[in-house]
Design a protein around this motif. Structure first.
Motif, PDB file in Angstrom:
ATOM      1  N   TYR A   1    -104.042 -71.546 -74.153  1.00 35.03           N
ATOM      2  CA  TYR A   1    -103.636 -70.397 -73.356  1.00 35.03           C
ATOM      3  C   TYR A   1    -104.301 -69.144 -73.912  1.00 35.03           C
ATOM      4  CZ  TYR A   1     -99.870 -72.859 -70.837  1.00 35.03           C
ATOM      5  OH  TYR A   1     -99.151 -73.700 -70.016  1.00 35.03           O
ATOM      6  N   CYS A   2    -104.840 -68.323 -73.007  1.00 32.87           N
ATOM      7  CA  CYS A   2    -105.487 -67.074 -73.426  1.00 32.87           C
ATOM      8  C   CYS A   2    -104.714 -65.831 -72.991  1.00 32.87           C
ATOM      9  CB  CYS A   2    -106.914 -67.007 -72.889  1.00 32.87           C
ATOM     10  SG  CYS A   2    -108.053 -68.162 -73.702  1.00 32.87           S
ATOM     11  N   GLY A   3    -103.714 -65.978 -72.141  1.00 34.82           N
ATOM     12  CA  GLY A   3    -102.834 -64.842 -71.875  1.00 34.82           C
ATOM     13  C   GLY A   3    -102.850 -64.260 -70.485  1.00 34.82           C
ATOM     14  N   GLY A   4    -103.557 -64.862 -69.534  1.00 30.88           N
ATOM     15  CA  GLY A   4    -103.548 -64.346 -68.168  1.00 30.88           C
ATOM     16  C   GLY A   4    -102.202 -64.565 -67.495  1.00 30.88           C
ATOM     17  N   THR A   5    -101.808 -63.642 -66.611  1.00 30.14           N
ATOM     18  CA  THR A   5    -100.485 -63.677 -65.983  1.00 30.14           C
ATOM     19  C   THR A   5    -100.552 -63.253 -64.525  1.00 30.14           C
ATOM     20  OG1 THR A   5     -99.990 -61.372 -66.544  1.00 30.14           O
ATOM     21  CG2 THR A   5     -99.392 -63.060 -68.191  1.00 30.14           C
ATOM     22  N   TRP A   6     -99.422 -63.448 -63.827  1.00 31.34           N
ATOM     23  CA  TRP A   6     -99.304 -62.962 -62.450  1.00 31.34           C
ATOM     24  C   TRP A   6     -99.312 -61.443 -62.416  1.00 31.34           C
ATOM     25  CZ3 TRP A   6     -94.822 -66.819 -62.670  1.00 31.34           C
ATOM     26  CH2 TRP A   6     -95.300 -68.122 -62.462  1.00 31.34           C
ATOM     27  N   LYS A   7     -98.707 -60.789 -63.401  1.00 33.95           N
ATOM     28  CA  LYS A   7     -98.780 -59.333 -63.472  1.00 33.95           C
ATOM     29  C   LYS A   7    -100.228 -58.873 -63.600  1.00 33.95           C
ATOM     30  CE  LYS A   7     -94.348 -57.806 -65.431  1.00 33.95           C
ATOM     31  NZ  LYS A   7     -93.711 -57.156 -66.604  1.00 33.95           N
ATOM     32  N   GLY A   8    -101.004 -59.609 -64.387  1.00 35.47           N
ATOM     33  CA  GLY A   8    -102.405 -59.266 -64.546  1.00 35.47           C
ATOM     34  C   GLY A   8    -103.157 -59.325 -63.233  1.00 35.47           C
ATOM     35  N   ILE A   9    -102.869 -60.336 -62.418  1.00 34.55           N
ATOM     36  CA  ILE A   9    -103.519 -60.434 -61.107  1.00 34.55           C
ATOM     37  C   ILE A   9    -103.179 -59.216 -60.266  1.00 34.55           C
ATOM     38  CG2 ILE A   9    -103.690 -61.768 -58.974  1.00 34.55           C
ATOM     39  CD1 ILE A   9    -103.064 -64.276 -60.613  1.00 34.55           C
ATOM     40  N   ILE A  10    -101.910 -58.826 -60.265  1.00 40.85           N
ATOM     41  CA  ILE A  10    -101.493 -57.654 -59.484  1.00 40.85           C
ATOM     42  C   ILE A  10    -102.294 -56.423 -59.897  1.00 40.85           C
ATOM     43  CG2 ILE A  10     -99.575 -56.074 -59.004  1.00 40.85           C
ATOM     44  CD1 ILE A  10     -97.675 -58.474 -59.417  1.00 40.85           C
ATOM     45  N   ARG A  11    -102.504 -56.260 -61.195  1.00 39.27           N
ATOM     46  CA  ARG A  11    -103.226 -55.083 -61.692  1.00 39.27           C
ATOM     47  C   ARG A  11    -104.668 -55.028 -61.201  1.00 39.27           C
ATOM     48  NH1 ARG A  11    -100.969 -52.466 -66.330  1.00 39.27           N
ATOM     49  NH2 ARG A  11    -103.058 -51.755 -66.861  1.00 39.27           N
ATOM     50  N   HIS A  12    -105.214 -56.185 -60.806  1.00 46.50           N
ATOM     51  CA  HIS A  12    -106.630 -56.216 -60.439  1.00 46.50           C
ATOM     52  C   HIS A  12    -106.859 -56.668 -58.989  1.00 46.50           C
ATOM     53  CE1 HIS A  12    -108.257 -55.167 -64.373  1.00 46.50           C
ATOM     54  NE2 HIS A  12    -107.233 -55.840 -64.870  1.00 46.50           N
ATOM     55  N   LEU A  13    -105.878 -56.447 -58.141  1.00 46.18           N
ATOM     56  CA  LEU A  13    -106.075 -56.761 -56.723  1.00 46.18           C
ATOM     57  C   LEU A  13    -107.128 -55.850 -56.099  1.00 46.18           C
ATOM     58  CD1 LEU A  13    -102.466 -57.578 -55.457  1.00 46.18           C
ATOM     59  CD2 LEU A  13    -104.341 -59.160 -55.951  1.00 46.18           C
ATOM     60  N   ASP A  14    -107.246 -54.616 -56.577  1.00 47.95           N
ATOM     61  CA  ASP A  14    -108.313 -53.749 -56.070  1.00 47.95           C
ATOM     62  C   ASP A  14    -109.678 -54.380 -56.302  1.00 47.95           C
ATOM     63  OD1 ASP A  14    -106.607 -51.787 -55.154  1.00 47.95           O
ATOM     64  OD2 ASP A  14    -106.899 -50.447 -56.868  1.00 47.95           O
ATOM     65  N   TYR A  15    -109.865 -54.953 -57.471  1.00 50.43           N
ATOM     66  CA  TYR A  15    -111.132 -55.599 -57.818  1.00 50.43           C
ATOM     67  C   TYR A  15    -111.455 -56.707 -56.822  1.00 50.43           C
ATOM     68  CZ  TYR A  15    -114.267 -58.614 -60.644  1.00 50.43           C
ATOM     69  OH  TYR A  15    -115.300 -59.408 -61.097  1.00 50.43           O
ATOM     70  N   ILE A  16    -110.458 -57.524 -56.507  1.00 52.95           N
ATOM     71  CA  ILE A  16    -110.658 -58.635 -55.569  1.00 52.95           C
ATOM     72  C   ILE A  16    -110.919 -58.102 -54.168  1.00 52.95           C
ATOM     73  CG2 ILE A  16    -109.567 -60.650 -54.525  1.00 52.95           C
ATOM     74  CD1 ILE A  16    -107.927 -60.914 -57.146  1.00 52.95           C
ATOM     75  N   GLN A  17    -110.114 -57.137 -53.765  1.00 47.96           N
ATOM     76  CA  GLN A  17    -110.253 -56.601 -52.409  1.00 47.96           C
ATOM     77  C   GLN A  17    -111.543 -55.809 -52.250  1.00 47.96           C
ATOM     78  OE1 GLN A  17    -106.809 -54.294 -51.124  1.00 47.96           O
ATOM     79  NE2 GLN A  17    -106.818 -55.402 -49.176  1.00 47.96           N
ATOM     80  N   ASN A  18    -112.018 -55.185 -53.321  1.00 49.90           N
ATOM     81  CA  ASN A  18    -113.283 -54.446 -53.235  1.00 49.90           C
ATOM     82  C   ASN A  18    -114.466 -55.364 -52.971  1.00 49.90           C
ATOM     83  OD1 ASN A  18    -111.980 -52.043 -53.672  1.00 49.90           O
ATOM     84  ND2 ASN A  18    -112.576 -51.847 -55.821  1.00 49.90           N
TER      85      ASN A  18
END
Length: 494
Positions: free
Chosen positions: A53-70
């Motif tokens: 495990y390296c530490g990625g989370t669902w909260k982390g995804i939320i923080r970077h939705l702009d990156y995905i949507q961009n």
């Protein structure tokens, strides 16, 4: 050289929904939850070879939705969410999410119940869809059941009795379908006890589980792991219980083997085409004629042709294309093909950053090590491809119903027509003086103005609506915005 040509038409946004038809309008960004983003953006070290495990989370995804949507994506596919086998094994930890131990609990490494609800809500507030990966076929055991005092009994909620499982035998490399469906995946180091999905009690428990999962987290779609390892007639009833779009993993290079699964699932991943396309785009020695033949077989054999398939060139189980070739032209051609394919384009996280990992576990890198940089050629390429596909859908109501047609099929080049989009592909590579020529007759209206969305260069069709284009070196420029292309193209014609 590769080009995509589209008519100059206005963009419109599709309405939010989660039917199979709506999923066909989306483009999906696939995420390994543990490797995408940490909750606080901490840059944790992550050695893929350790399989930890390296530490990625669902909260982390939320923080970077702009990156995905961009990049233009309007759906994400995330790792399985159920609680997994804990601790280290011969094959590392269960950071990937595929070693389920408790279907009734969430994987606490990824976050809380509220975190997953928040991710779903955040996506929907942006008009994006959520696809969960699910594992139905098996659970994961720390050792062979019955050895060292370990048993199945009372351990795998809600399947707490040995009678819920098939007797122990390993699938190995068997091609016997009964063995594939009723024996175990894994091995003695990490056995994956196979659930007896012929048992009506198991069927009922899985139906109740998926119904609750979808409702509780407002899930829009499900990607099904190891779908070929469960009897085909299990899937229609389970899909009805889920009540959302289902896409199954049927790992095979044989179209005839994959085709029957299109009768029982909403969609499958287009693996038979993938294997041919990877060969084509990983080396100038690959032959387009082989890939086109595979695509045409699938168009003829699958229940809905290729329209209800997932189109991809990389994922968590297969080597990244950049591990096979460093030629940016080949990689660009490959990424473009997914967006002109009849199916749903799927991009594996890290592709936009040029990640080069080979087979598992090397292809499961931490994305935070890239700093989520957006000023990258492949990031901009995906922006252009998503915009081009959206414009094609907006300009033609039949775009998603019109099968790809193949023209000028040569060993190292092909023209793929899906009106109003035309993709001109080659695998000659960028380090060559060889050129490519594509002649496509009567593809558009006479004298239609077409825009190459990767270079913004204007092209006029001839009096019959055909195009004749010659290119060299295999690597075009990539520009981010179609609207900017329209201004530049109009100016260059005067």
């Amino acid at each position: 050289m590769l080009s995509i040509l589209v008519h100059i038409l206005l963009l419109t946004a599709p309405a939010l929904a989660a039917t199979a038809e709506e999923w066909s309008t989306r483009t999906i960004y696939q995420i390994i939850t543990d490797r995408f983003a940490t909750s606080d953006d901490a840059v944790h070290p992550c050695d893929t070879n350790q399989r930890k495990y390296c530490g990625g989370t669902w909260k982390g995804i939320i923080r970077h939705l702009d990156y995905i949507q961009n990049m233009g994506f309007d759906a994400i596919w995330i790792s399985p969410v159920s609680a997994n086998l804990e601790g280290n094994t011969t094959y590392g930890e269960a950071f990937h999410g595929y070693w389920t131990q408790d279907f009734t609990a969430l994987n606490s490494h990824f976050g809380t119940d509220q975190d997953l609800r928040d991710l779903s809500a955040a996506l929907h507030s942006r008009g994006m869809l959520l696809m969960l990966d699910v594992v139905i076929n098996h659970v994961a055991a720390p050792s062979i059941p019955g050895k060292d005092g370990f048993t199945l009994d009372g351990f795998y909620h809600p399947f707490t009795d040995r009678s819920y499982f098939h007797p122990q035998c390993f699938v190995g490399d068997s091609r016997d379908q009964s063995v594939i469906e009723q024996c175990w995946l894994g091995d003695e180091a990490v056995p994956l006890p196979d659930l007896n999905t012929e048992d009506e009690r198991v069927v009922q428990l899985f139906g109740d589980w998926v119904r609750n999962l979808v409702r509780q987290y407002s899930v829009d779609g499900l990607r099904i792991d190891t779908a070929k390892h469960i009897r085909k007639d299990f899937w229609p009833g389970w899909g009805q219980a889920a009540g959302v779009f289902t896409m199954g993993e049927v790992l095979t290079d044989e179209t005839a083997y994959a085709a029957p699964y299109t009768d029982v699932l909403d969609a499958i991943l287009d693996y038979p085409s993938y294997f041919q396309l990877f060969r084509v785009f990983s080396s100038p020695q690959g032959r387009f004629s082989d890939a086109v033949a595979a695509l045409q077989r699938a168009q003829a054999a699958y229940r809905n042709g290729l329209f209800r398939t997932g189109s991809f060139i990389e994922n968590h189980d297969q080597p990244r294309l950049a591990s096979a070739t460093q030629d940016r032209a080949l990689i660009t051609n490959a990424m473009v093909f997914s967006f002109v394919h009849d199916g749903i384009p799927i991009t594996y996280y890290g592709s936009e950053q040029g990640y080069q990992g080979g087979g598992d576990p090397s292809n499961r890198e931490a994305l935070w090590l890239s700093a989520y940089e957006e000023d990258k050629p492949l990031f901009r390429l995906l922006q252009s491809l998503n915009a081009a596909r959206r414009q094609a859908m907006a300009s033609s109501p039949n775009f998603l119903k019109t099968p790809m047609q193949f023209y000028a099929v040569e060993e190292h080049s092909v023209a793929v027509l899906k009106p109003p989009m035309l993709a001109l592909l080659t695998n000659v590579g960028s380090d060559t003086s060889q050129g490519a020529r594509w002649i496509v007759p009567r593809a558009f209206a006479p004298h239609a103005l077409l825009i190459d969305v990767l270079t913004c260069a204007p092209v006029l069709a001839d009096a019959n609506g055909g195009v004749d284009i010659v290119s060299q070196y295999g690597m075009p420029q990539v520009r981010p915005f179609l609207r900017a292309c329209l201004v530049r193209a109009a100016a260059s014609l005067h």
